[in-house]
Design a protein around this motif. Structure first.
Motif, PDB file in Angstrom:
ATOM      1  N   GLN A 114      -4.090   1.424 -31.018  1.00  0.00           N
ATOM      2  CA  GLN A 114      -5.536   1.395 -30.902  1.00  0.00           C
ATOM      3  C   GLN A 114      -6.072   0.110 -31.516  1.00  0.00           C
ATOM      4  OE1 GLN A 114      -7.439   4.633 -32.953  1.00  0.00           O
ATOM      5  NE2 GLN A 114      -6.048   4.537 -34.692  1.00  0.00           N
ATOM      6  N   GLY A 115      -7.214  -0.309 -31.001  1.00  0.00           N
ATOM      7  CA  GLY A 115      -7.837  -1.537 -31.486  1.00  0.00           C
ATOM      8  C   GLY A 115      -8.513  -2.268 -30.349  1.00  0.00           C
ATOM      9  N   LYS A 116      -9.043  -3.440 -30.675  1.00  0.00           N
ATOM     10  CA  LYS A 116      -9.783  -4.231 -29.693  1.00  0.00           C
ATOM     11  C   LYS A 116      -9.345  -5.686 -29.786  1.00  0.00           C
ATOM     12  CE  LYS A 116     -14.535  -5.232 -28.163  1.00  0.00           C
ATOM     13  NZ  LYS A 116     -15.981  -4.950 -28.401  1.00  0.00           N
ATOM     14  N   LEU A 117      -9.075  -6.288 -28.635  1.00  0.00           N
ATOM     15  CA  LEU A 117      -8.718  -7.704 -28.574  1.00  0.00           C
ATOM     16  C   LEU A 117      -9.734  -8.452 -27.730  1.00  0.00           C
ATOM     17  CD1 LEU A 117      -4.845  -7.608 -27.930  1.00  0.00           C
ATOM     18  CD2 LEU A 117      -6.036  -7.879 -30.120  1.00  0.00           C
ATOM     19  N   GLY A 118     -10.243  -9.556 -28.256  1.00  0.00           N
ATOM     20  CA  GLY A 118     -11.069 -10.453 -27.462  1.00  0.00           C
ATOM     21  C   GLY A 118     -10.184 -11.379 -26.650  1.00  0.00           C
ATOM     22  N   LEU A 119     -10.628 -11.679 -25.416  1.00  0.00           N
ATOM     23  CA  LEU A 119      -9.882 -12.558 -24.518  1.00  0.00           C
ATOM     24  C   LEU A 119     -10.640 -13.871 -24.375  1.00  0.00           C
ATOM     25  CD1 LEU A 119      -9.076  -9.976 -21.683  1.00  0.00           C
ATOM     26  CD2 LEU A 119      -7.864 -10.341 -23.844  1.00  0.00           C
ATOM     27  N   GLY A 120      -9.952 -14.979 -24.627  1.00  0.00           N
ATOM     28  CA  GLY A 120     -10.584 -16.283 -24.519  1.00  0.00           C
ATOM     29  C   GLY A 120     -10.738 -16.737 -23.079  1.00  0.00           C
ATOM     30  N   THR A 121     -11.126 -17.989 -22.904  1.00  0.00           N
ATOM     31  CA  THR A 121     -11.358 -18.552 -21.572  1.00  0.00           C
ATOM     32  C   THR A 121     -10.096 -18.491 -20.729  1.00  0.00           C
ATOM     33  OG1 THR A 121     -12.997 -20.067 -22.493  1.00  0.00           O
ATOM     34  CG2 THR A 121     -12.125 -20.592 -20.315  1.00  0.00           C
ATOM     35  N   PHE A 122     -10.226 -17.953 -19.523  1.00  0.00           N
ATOM     36  CA  PHE A 122      -9.073 -17.817 -18.636  1.00  0.00           C
ATOM     37  C   PHE A 122      -8.646 -19.176 -18.091  1.00  0.00           C
ATOM     38  CE2 PHE A 122      -9.881 -13.157 -17.116  1.00  0.00           C
ATOM     39  CZ  PHE A 122      -9.665 -12.717 -18.414  1.00  0.00           C
ATOM     40  N   GLN A 123      -7.328 -19.340 -17.939  1.00  0.00           N
ATOM     41  CA  GLN A 123      -6.789 -20.500 -17.230  1.00  0.00           C
ATOM     42  C   GLN A 123      -6.603 -20.078 -15.770  1.00  0.00           C
ATOM     43  OE1 GLN A 123      -2.665 -21.817 -17.998  1.00  0.00           O
ATOM     44  NE2 GLN A 123      -3.458 -23.899 -18.191  1.00  0.00           N
ATOM     45  N   ASN A 124      -7.522 -20.512 -14.920  1.00  0.00           N
ATOM     46  CA  ASN A 124      -7.516 -20.115 -13.524  1.00  0.00           C
ATOM     47  C   ASN A 124      -6.586 -20.996 -12.705  1.00  0.00           C
ATOM     48  OD1 ASN A 124      -9.657 -18.141 -13.861  1.00  0.00           O
ATOM     49  ND2 ASN A 124     -11.038 -19.891 -14.102  1.00  0.00           N
ATOM     50  N   ILE A 125      -6.190 -20.495 -11.538  1.00  0.00           N
ATOM     51  CA  ILE A 125      -5.431 -21.305 -10.596  1.00  0.00           C
ATOM     52  C   ILE A 125      -6.402 -21.975  -9.626  1.00  0.00           C
ATOM     53  CG2 ILE A 125      -3.425 -19.789 -10.778  1.00  0.00           C
ATOM     54  CD1 ILE A 125      -4.200 -18.735  -7.954  1.00  0.00           C
TER      55      ILE A 125
END
Length: 322
Positions: A114-125
């Motif tokens: 359990q917990g929460k993770l923030g996701l940074g800026t995606f590296q898109n294709i």
């Protein structure tokens, strides 16, 4: 329709389809690289067994400093699955997946997190109208057995997870997201991914598979590698070639080539666990995957006349034989 095709993270199906699956693959690796956890939320609409699910792959170091892999399939009712597309959100039970965070509350007999993770800026294709996703023009063709989307080749993480009563720090760790949808996984394929190389900017995705295509079949492949912000694409649809030089149940050696570059990938599964994959719409096919596989790569840029070599010991690898 086009909005969905060019944004594969969105829910591509609907809950009235028959013999249909859709699943997202969220991979998270801690900053110290000692813990990897992939979560696969999804839906299975096989008639008579409609349900949602979250699979997990958990890799950590034991007391002997050896990597161990645990996997599981947590089943939910179909009405415990909900989604929205703007902004994107999928919820199964108490666990939420978005483009900016994941909030996790999972438990089975052997595993709690359990917990929460923030996701940074995606590296898109790179995409275009003719090639709206990693599948190129095949993304527009209806009734393919399996569609694939690469959502983020690499992004940073923020936060901690409590896994089996132990707090694990993921801040400044790395994430990766892709997904699949359709009726079945290919009957045979090789899949390799890593964004943990000596060069921190490097990220790799590769897949080659047996593709049914109306009245015929072919070997289709896609590979995307980003090195120092430069993207190289090898694919069936852009005139590239792919050769499986050697393959066993745990190893593969592949050479890809086009006018711009040549890429050699050598992969080996080390620690692995069992996952459940769709076959004819039903989640009943067992496959083997490891998150701590080892790969080495050799990239020759023909235009720049440069050679780049690297290796990873945190690679996701699946080798599925017919």
């Amino acid at each position: 329709m086009f909005d969905k095709i060019k944004n594969p993270i969105l829910f591509q199906g609907d809950l009235t389809k028959n013999n249909y699956f859709e699943g997202w693959y969220y991979k998270h690796v801690s900053f110290d690289e000692k813990t990897s956890i992939s979560l696969i939320p999804g839906v299975n609409l096989f008639k008579g067994d409609e349900h949602s699910f979250i699979q997990y792959i958990y890799v950590t170091l034991n007391e002997q400093n050896e990597k161990t892999t645990n996997t599981g399939y947590i089943r939910y009712r179909l009405d415990e699955f909900s989604y929205q597309n703007n902004p994107f959100l999928v919820q199964i039970g108490q666990t939420i997946f978005t483009e900016s965070f994941v909030s996790i509350h999972l438990k089975d007999e052997q595993f709690t997190v359990q917990g929460k993770l923030g996701l940074g800026t995606f590296q898109n294709i790179k995409t275009s109208i003719l090639s709206p996703s990693i599948m190129g023009g095949f993304a527009y063709i209806p009734k393919m057995e399996c569609y694939h989307g690469v959502i983020s080749m690499n992004h940073r993480l923020q936060g901690t997870l409590t896994i089996n009563n132990e707090e694990v720090e993921f801040t400044n760790g790395k994430g990766y997201i892709e997904k699949d949808w359709g009726t079945s996984f290919p009957k045979e394929y090789i899949w390799i991914h890593s964004n943990h190389f000596k060069n921190e900017s490097t990220s790799l995705f590769f897949s080659i598979a047996h593709i049914p295509f109306y009245l015929t079949t072919f070997k289709g492949f896609i590979c995307n590698i980003i090195v120092n912000d430069k993207e190289y694409r090898f694919a069936t649809y852009n005139g590239s070639t792919a050769k499986i030089v050697s393959q066993t149940k745990d190893t593969a050696l592949i050479v890809l080539e086009n006018k711009e570059a040549e890429l050699t990938i050598q992969g080996m599964i080390t620690s692995s666990g069992k996952l459940i994959a769709p076959k004819n719409g039903s989640m009943n096919k067992a496959i083997k995957e490891g998150l701590s596989g080892e790969i080495s790569i050799l990239l020759k840029d023909k235009k720049q006349n440069t050679i780049y070599q690297d290796e990873s010991k945190l690679a996701g690898i699946e080798i599925v034989e017919a």
